[in-house]
Design a protein around this motif. Sequence first.
Motif, PDB file in Angstrom:
ATOM      1  N   TYR A 186       0.811  -1.231   0.000  1.00 21.16           N
ATOM      2  CA  TYR A 186       0.000   0.000   0.000  1.00 21.16           C
ATOM      3  C   TYR A 186       0.841   1.275   0.000  1.00 21.16           C
ATOM      4  O   TYR A 186       0.341   2.356   0.278  1.00 21.16           O
ATOM      5  CB  TYR A 186      -0.996   0.000   1.169  1.00 21.16           C
ATOM      6  N   ILE A 187       2.114   1.151  -0.304  1.00 13.81           N
ATOM      7  CA  ILE A 187       2.976   2.342  -0.300  1.00 13.81           C
ATOM      8  C   ILE A 187       3.006   2.941  -1.714  1.00 13.81           C
ATOM      9  O   ILE A 187       3.073   2.202  -2.706  1.00 13.81           O
ATOM     10  CB  ILE A 187       4.401   1.961   0.167  1.00 13.81           C
ATOM     11  N   ALA A 188       2.965   4.275  -1.783  1.00 10.59           N
ATOM     12  CA  ALA A 188       3.021   4.937  -3.091  1.00 10.59           C
ATOM     13  C   ALA A 188       4.391   4.701  -3.735  1.00 10.59           C
ATOM     14  O   ALA A 188       5.422   4.741  -3.046  1.00 10.59           O
ATOM     15  CB  ALA A 188       2.776   6.426  -2.916  1.00 10.59           C
ATOM     16  N   ASN A 189       4.384   4.464  -5.055  1.00 16.86           N
ATOM     17  CA  ASN A 189       5.619   4.124  -5.782  1.00 16.86           C
ATOM     18  C   ASN A 189       6.759   5.117  -5.543  1.00 16.86           C
ATOM     19  O   ASN A 189       7.925   4.731  -5.525  1.00 16.86           O
ATOM     20  CB  ASN A 189       5.350   4.080  -7.287  1.00 16.86           C
ATOM     21  N   ALA A 205       5.945  -6.460  -2.545  1.00 18.54           N
ATOM     22  CA  ALA A 205       5.262  -6.538  -1.246  1.00 18.54           C
ATOM     23  C   ALA A 205       5.021  -5.153  -0.665  1.00 18.54           C
ATOM     24  O   ALA A 205       4.283  -5.007   0.306  1.00 18.54           O
ATOM     25  CB  ALA A 205       6.102  -7.351  -0.269  1.00 18.54           C
ATOM     26  N   LEU A 206       5.650  -4.140  -1.252  1.00 22.18           N
ATOM     27  CA  LEU A 206       5.617  -2.804  -0.640  1.00 22.18           C
ATOM     28  C   LEU A 206       4.756  -1.814  -1.404  1.00 22.18           C
ATOM     29  O   LEU A 206       3.919  -1.132  -0.833  1.00 22.18           O
ATOM     30  CB  LEU A 206       7.052  -2.256  -0.557  1.00 22.18           C
ATOM     31  N   PHE A 207       4.978  -1.747  -2.717  1.00 15.51           N
ATOM     32  CA  PHE A 207       4.379  -0.654  -3.485  1.00 15.51           C
ATOM     33  C   PHE A 207       3.045  -1.038  -4.109  1.00 15.51           C
ATOM     34  O   PHE A 207       2.941  -2.046  -4.809  1.00 15.51           O
ATOM     35  CB  PHE A 207       5.364  -0.186  -4.560  1.00 15.51           C
ATOM     36  N   GLU A 214      -4.160   1.763  -4.756  1.00 12.56           N
ATOM     37  CA  GLU A 214      -4.832   1.135  -5.899  1.00 12.56           C
ATOM     38  C   GLU A 214      -5.239  -0.319  -5.610  1.00 12.56           C
ATOM     39  O   GLU A 214      -6.358  -0.739  -5.896  1.00 12.56           O
ATOM     40  CB  GLU A 214      -3.927   1.152  -7.146  1.00 12.56           C
ATOM     41  N   LEU A 215      -4.311  -1.062  -5.018  1.00 12.17           N
ATOM     42  CA  LEU A 215      -4.600  -2.483  -4.767  1.00 12.17           C
ATOM     43  C   LEU A 215      -5.653  -2.638  -3.658  1.00 12.17           C
ATOM     44  O   LEU A 215      -6.530  -3.510  -3.723  1.00 12.17           O
ATOM     45  CB  LEU A 215      -3.304  -3.203  -4.385  1.00 12.17           C
ATOM     46  N   LEU A 216      -5.552  -1.758  -2.655  1.00  9.98           N
ATOM     47  CA  LEU A 216      -6.550  -1.782  -1.574  1.00  9.98           C
ATOM     48  C   LEU A 216      -7.956  -1.613  -2.153  1.00  9.98           C
ATOM     49  O   LEU A 216      -8.882  -2.356  -1.815  1.00  9.98           O
ATOM     50  CB  LEU A 216      -6.297  -0.618  -0.611  1.00  9.98           C
ATOM     51  N   LYS A 217      -8.095  -0.630  -3.051  1.00  5.49           N
ATOM     52  CA  LYS A 217      -9.413  -0.360  -3.638  1.00  5.49           C
ATOM     53  C   LYS A 217      -9.878  -1.532  -4.495  1.00  5.49           C
ATOM     54  O   LYS A 217     -11.061  -1.901  -4.479  1.00  5.49           O
ATOM     55  CB  LYS A 217      -9.361   0.934  -4.455  1.00  5.49           C
ATOM     56  N   GLN A 218      -8.941  -2.136  -5.224  1.00  2.71           N
ATOM     57  CA  GLN A 218      -9.312  -3.278  -6.056  1.00  2.71           C
ATOM     58  C   GLN A 218      -9.780  -4.450  -5.192  1.00  2.71           C
ATOM     59  O   GLN A 218     -10.722  -5.167  -5.538  1.00  2.71           O
ATOM     60  CB  GLN A 218      -8.115  -3.699  -6.937  1.00  2.71           C
ATOM     61  N   TYR A 237      -0.792   4.996   6.872  1.00  7.49           N
ATOM     62  CA  TYR A 237      -1.274   5.969   7.859  1.00  7.49           C
ATOM     63  C   TYR A 237      -2.054   7.129   7.231  1.00  7.49           C
ATOM     64  O   TYR A 237      -2.823   7.807   7.903  1.00  7.49           O
ATOM     65  CB  TYR A 237      -0.085   6.519   8.667  1.00  7.49           C
ATOM     66  N   ASP A 238      -1.849   7.380   5.913  1.00  9.59           N
ATOM     67  CA  ASP A 238      -2.473   8.542   5.274  1.00  9.59           C
ATOM     68  C   ASP A 238      -3.587   8.134   4.296  1.00  9.59           C
ATOM     69  O   ASP A 238      -3.954   8.901   3.415  1.00  9.59           O
ATOM     70  CB  ASP A 238      -1.406   9.353   4.518  1.00  9.59           C
ATOM     71  N   GLN A 239      -4.117   6.924   4.472  1.00  5.59           N
ATOM     72  CA  GLN A 239      -5.088   6.442   3.474  1.00  5.59           C
ATOM     73  C   GLN A 239      -6.530   6.401   3.979  1.00  5.59           C
ATOM     74  O   GLN A 239      -7.423   5.956   3.261  1.00  5.59           O
ATOM     75  CB  GLN A 239      -4.640   5.062   2.950  1.00  5.59           C
ATOM     76  N   LYS A 240      -6.756   6.892   5.186  1.00  8.22           N
ATOM     77  CA  LYS A 240      -8.129   6.844   5.723  1.00  8.22           C
ATOM     78  C   LYS A 240      -9.079   7.701   4.880  1.00  8.22           C
ATOM     79  O   LYS A 240     -10.154   7.224   4.479  1.00  8.22           O
ATOM     80  CB  LYS A 240      -8.135   7.309   7.182  1.00  8.22           C
TER      81      LYS A 240
END
Length: 281
Positions: A186-189, A205-207, A214-218, A237-240
């Motif tokens: 879930y980390i931005a590239n 595993a990181l990006f 993007e993957l979380l939403k998918q 931490y900044d994706q809420k």
Amino acid sequence: MSIKEQLTWAEKQLKESCQRPRFEAELLLAHHLNKERTYLHAFDDREVEHSELFRMMVARRANHEPYEYIVGSASFYDIHLDVEFGVLIPRPETEILIDLVAEIIEKEELTSIAEIGVGSGAISIVLARKFPKIDIIATDISYMPIRVARRNIENFHLEDRVTVIKSNLLDEVTANIELVVSNPPYIANSFKLEKNVAEYEPKEALFGGETGDELLKQIVLDVKARGIKYLACEMGYDQKEPMIQFFGEIGIEFYTFYEDLAGFDRGFLVEFNILKEGEKQ
Ligand SMILES: C[S@@+](CC[C@H](N)C(=O)[O-])C[C@H]1O[C@@H](n2cnc3c(N)ncnc32)[C@H](O)[C@@H]1O
């Protein structure tokens, strides 16, 4: 050289790369000698055999390689897991996700769950050990985590209840699933990670993409489309805020967020509004 002398040398080598150089020197030497750390203090005048191997480990650590890759093992929840290059080292914050999922499994008496992005097997193995009646299908897109997760699952004799398959998200999962758990990338590239992570841990595993979510939403979309009732995910931490907006856009009503021990937003639980046969929206 004696234990005492080796530790003094190692501490000096690790000053730049480690916050607690003495402690890490002791951990590595204890590992090398296959003893507890207390042994080092009790017998500090003893000679260290095969000290060149110990020194190689110290050199790797001085070069910022994570301790877990050097010793090939990571401690997580109440277990130790094999880890190696290509597999994410499980993080303590993920233990919170497990406890939240455990509450749902217990309350709803769930028996069939899936994990997306199995990594070392950390989440699936802890859950399977906690709940002897659940079956888990765990997916990963990469070969290395699949191999290591299967080994860890066998080490805990869980191969009858935890199945690992190669799959993009849930694409290859055909079983009926009641809950999906995931700690996806879930980390931005473009995010600059520390050297010990950036240079050693697997990028896949990181990006999570350009914005990271993007993957979380998918995953949310896939779980919703499959009619699975529960989803629990770790996030950044900044994706809420972006996730709240996304839930609104796709009509998800029942969700909660949770924080990690440092007080940062760290993940969410979704209960999908599944209509039973004959019910009207
Ligand atoms: C952050 S790691 C989590 C590993 C482990 N579950 C943990 O918590 O320690 C994310 C994992 O998801 C896997 N992965 C990345 N993209 C994926 C995808 N599209 N489908 C399935 N797994 C994926 C990665 O290979 C990696 O093993």
